[in-house]
Design an enzyme around this catalytic site. Sequence first.
Site, PDB file in Angstrom:
ATOM      1  N   PHE A   1      -5.277  -3.270 -15.707  1.00  0.00           N
ATOM      2  CA  PHE A   1      -5.832  -3.599 -14.383  1.00  0.00           C
ATOM      3  C   PHE A   1      -4.764  -3.310 -13.323  1.00  0.00           C
ATOM      4  O   PHE A   1      -4.456  -4.145 -12.472  1.00  0.00           O
ATOM      5  CB  PHE A   1      -6.275  -5.065 -14.303  1.00  0.00           C
ATOM      6  CG  PHE A   1      -7.126  -5.518 -15.461  1.00  0.00           C
ATOM      7  CD1 PHE A   1      -8.491  -5.291 -15.481  1.00  0.00           C
ATOM      8  CD2 PHE A   1      -6.549  -6.170 -16.539  1.00  0.00           C
ATOM      9  CE1 PHE A   1      -9.278  -5.715 -16.548  1.00  0.00           C
ATOM     10  CE2 PHE A   1      -7.321  -6.601 -17.613  1.00  0.00           C
ATOM     11  CZ  PHE A   1      -8.690  -6.377 -17.616  1.00  0.00           C
TER      12      PHE A   1
ATOM     13  N   ASP B   1      -3.495  -8.546 -15.675  1.00  0.00           N
ATOM     14  CA  ASP B   1      -3.718  -9.114 -14.339  1.00  0.00           C
ATOM     15  C   ASP B   1      -5.113  -8.718 -13.864  1.00  0.00           C
ATOM     16  O   ASP B   1      -5.275  -7.913 -12.948  1.00  0.00           O
ATOM     17  CB  ASP B   1      -2.650  -8.603 -13.367  1.00  0.00           C
ATOM     18  CG  ASP B   1      -2.743  -9.255 -11.996  1.00  0.00           C
ATOM     19  OD1 ASP B   1      -3.325 -10.354 -11.897  1.00  0.00           O
ATOM     20  OD2 ASP B   1      -2.256  -8.663 -11.019  1.00  0.00           O
TER      21      ASP B   1
ATOM     22  N   ASP C   1      -6.633   1.400 -15.351  1.00  0.00           N
ATOM     23  CA  ASP C   1      -7.610   0.769 -14.469  1.00  0.00           C
ATOM     24  C   ASP C   1      -8.927   1.520 -14.598  1.00  0.00           C
ATOM     25  O   ASP C   1      -8.938   2.730 -14.830  1.00  0.00           O
ATOM     26  CB  ASP C   1      -7.135   0.786 -13.007  1.00  0.00           C
ATOM     27  CG  ASP C   1      -7.795  -0.283 -12.160  1.00  0.00           C
ATOM     28  OD1 ASP C   1      -7.134  -1.284 -11.831  1.00  0.00           O
ATOM     29  OD2 ASP C   1      -8.995  -0.126 -11.848  1.00  0.00           O
ATOM     30  N   SER C   2     -10.029   0.804 -14.433  1.00  0.00           N
ATOM     31  CA  SER C   2     -11.344   1.453 -14.538  1.00  0.00           C
ATOM     32  C   SER C   2     -11.719   2.201 -13.265  1.00  0.00           C
ATOM     33  O   SER C   2     -12.683   2.961 -13.250  1.00  0.00           O
ATOM     34  CB  SER C   2     -12.427   0.409 -14.847  1.00  0.00           C
ATOM     35  OG  SER C   2     -12.485  -0.561 -13.813  1.00  0.00           O
TER      36      SER C   2
ATOM     37  N   CYS D   1      -6.520 -15.196 -11.462  1.00  0.00           N
ATOM     38  CA  CYS D   1      -6.540 -15.442 -10.015  1.00  0.00           C
ATOM     39  C   CYS D   1      -7.829 -16.140  -9.596  1.00  0.00           C
ATOM     40  O   CYS D   1      -8.156 -16.182  -8.410  1.00  0.00           O
ATOM     41  CB  CYS D   1      -6.362 -14.133  -9.246  1.00  0.00           C
ATOM     42  SG  CYS D   1      -7.687 -12.933  -9.520  1.00  0.00           S
TER      43      CYS D   1
ATOM     44  N   ARG E   1       6.293  -9.664 -10.104  1.00  0.00           N
ATOM     45  CA  ARG E   1       6.714  -8.281 -10.372  1.00  0.00           C
ATOM     46  C   ARG E   1       8.233  -8.196 -10.531  1.00  0.00           C
ATOM     47  O   ARG E   1       8.737  -7.461 -11.380  1.00  0.00           O
ATOM     48  CB  ARG E   1       6.235  -7.363  -9.238  1.00  0.00           C
ATOM     49  CG  ARG E   1       4.732  -7.095  -9.265  1.00  0.00           C
ATOM     50  CD  ARG E   1       4.344  -6.012  -8.261  1.00  0.00           C
ATOM     51  NE  ARG E   1       4.196  -6.504  -6.908  1.00  0.00           N
ATOM     52  CZ  ARG E   1       3.042  -6.836  -6.337  1.00  0.00           C
ATOM     53  NH1 ARG E   1       1.912  -6.758  -7.026  1.00  0.00           N
ATOM     54  NH2 ARG E   1       2.991  -7.248  -5.084  1.00  0.00           N
TER      55      ARG E   1
END
Length: 393
Positions: free
Chosen positions: A228, A297, A250-251, A337, A212
């Site tokens: 995301f 991400d 984002d969902s 990830c 970040r």
Amino acid sequence: MYKKVILKRGKEDSLKRFHPWVFSGALASVPNGVQEGDVVAVYSNEGSFIAVGHYQVGSIAVRVLSFHDIAIDEHFWESRFESALCMRQAIGMADNPNNNTYRLVHGEGDHLPGLVVDVYGKTAVMQAHSVGMHLSRTAIAEALVKVMGERLENVYYKSETTLPFKAELDQENGFLYGGSDDNTAIENGLRFHVDWLKGQKTGFFVDQRENRSLLEHYAHGRKVLNMFCYTGGFSFYAMRGKAQLVHSVDSSGKAIELTKRNVELNFPGDPRHEAFCEDAFKFLDAAGSQYDLIILDPPAFAKHRAVLHNALKGYIRLNAKAFEKIQSGGILFTFSCSQVVTKDNFRNAVFTAAAQAGRKVRILHQLHQPADHPINIYHPEGEYLKGLVLYVE
């Protein structure tokens, strides 16, 4: 001291190289009465002591706690936490007023397989990934409080979604020590709310801290799309980096609300930010070519090897869409990830996506997990976070 599990002949080699897992196929015998979560002693077929660890049902039969014949008691937990804290002090993470958010215990990386502890201000959020760590949670909390001293006022246990469901533990999240409504923490001078009650992981993705900060360096004057976004971490760093605009996607409606709160906490009333609750692929399909800095991400596309092929197809599709949409001269931060996705797997997927989109792409940075998420040199599987920063012509 502990019941003995015996290895098959020749199966001790990886343990002699200090790898902290014993696979079920390596066991010759398990004594009657051993329950999941028990501490057991591991012996070679020839009768030599090798290790002590937590026994569990599944492909990983024993997670090694020590390669010495010692008791797993109060002294053991305290010494492990003292070692973990000492390392965080050495790298400037602990006792930093500008950053009171860090990972104190990172499983195998801190010689405590199955345990994660993240610190948010005065609260430690503890997560068990094995039955043995779950059964030891009270002793762990007591040792944490003793070692951390005045640094800690609360220990919150959050393992409902991380423990083996077949163990039928009926465990509930909650405070093991203290109890506080103050869920605001500081990372590199920026404040954010931590949803340790219902959020993903321990409530925040601590592992992206340095990445970040790097994004902040590139954000000046750019139009940023944070896919995301979850808690909006990349978004408020981009805003501090003087981005022209920042769109967070984002969902999850809860994630979007948390992102809005975090942005407002740092940049109240700032018109540069807008949040969208929408599926990532649908949003990208509908997006124009206004963005010149995009962050991808996503959550883990592959949690086990059986779905690796489909996961790589997902990474290709997602990155190809970003390459298609990003402006010429744009910068793409893209991550995986998934532990089972290797650096080469991920890099090849991104290369394939770039080729499909027909863009010229150069690598600026190759990213990974930060120092407070250490990798045990004998356990290369602990390297899970992969990232690339790409310049797209």
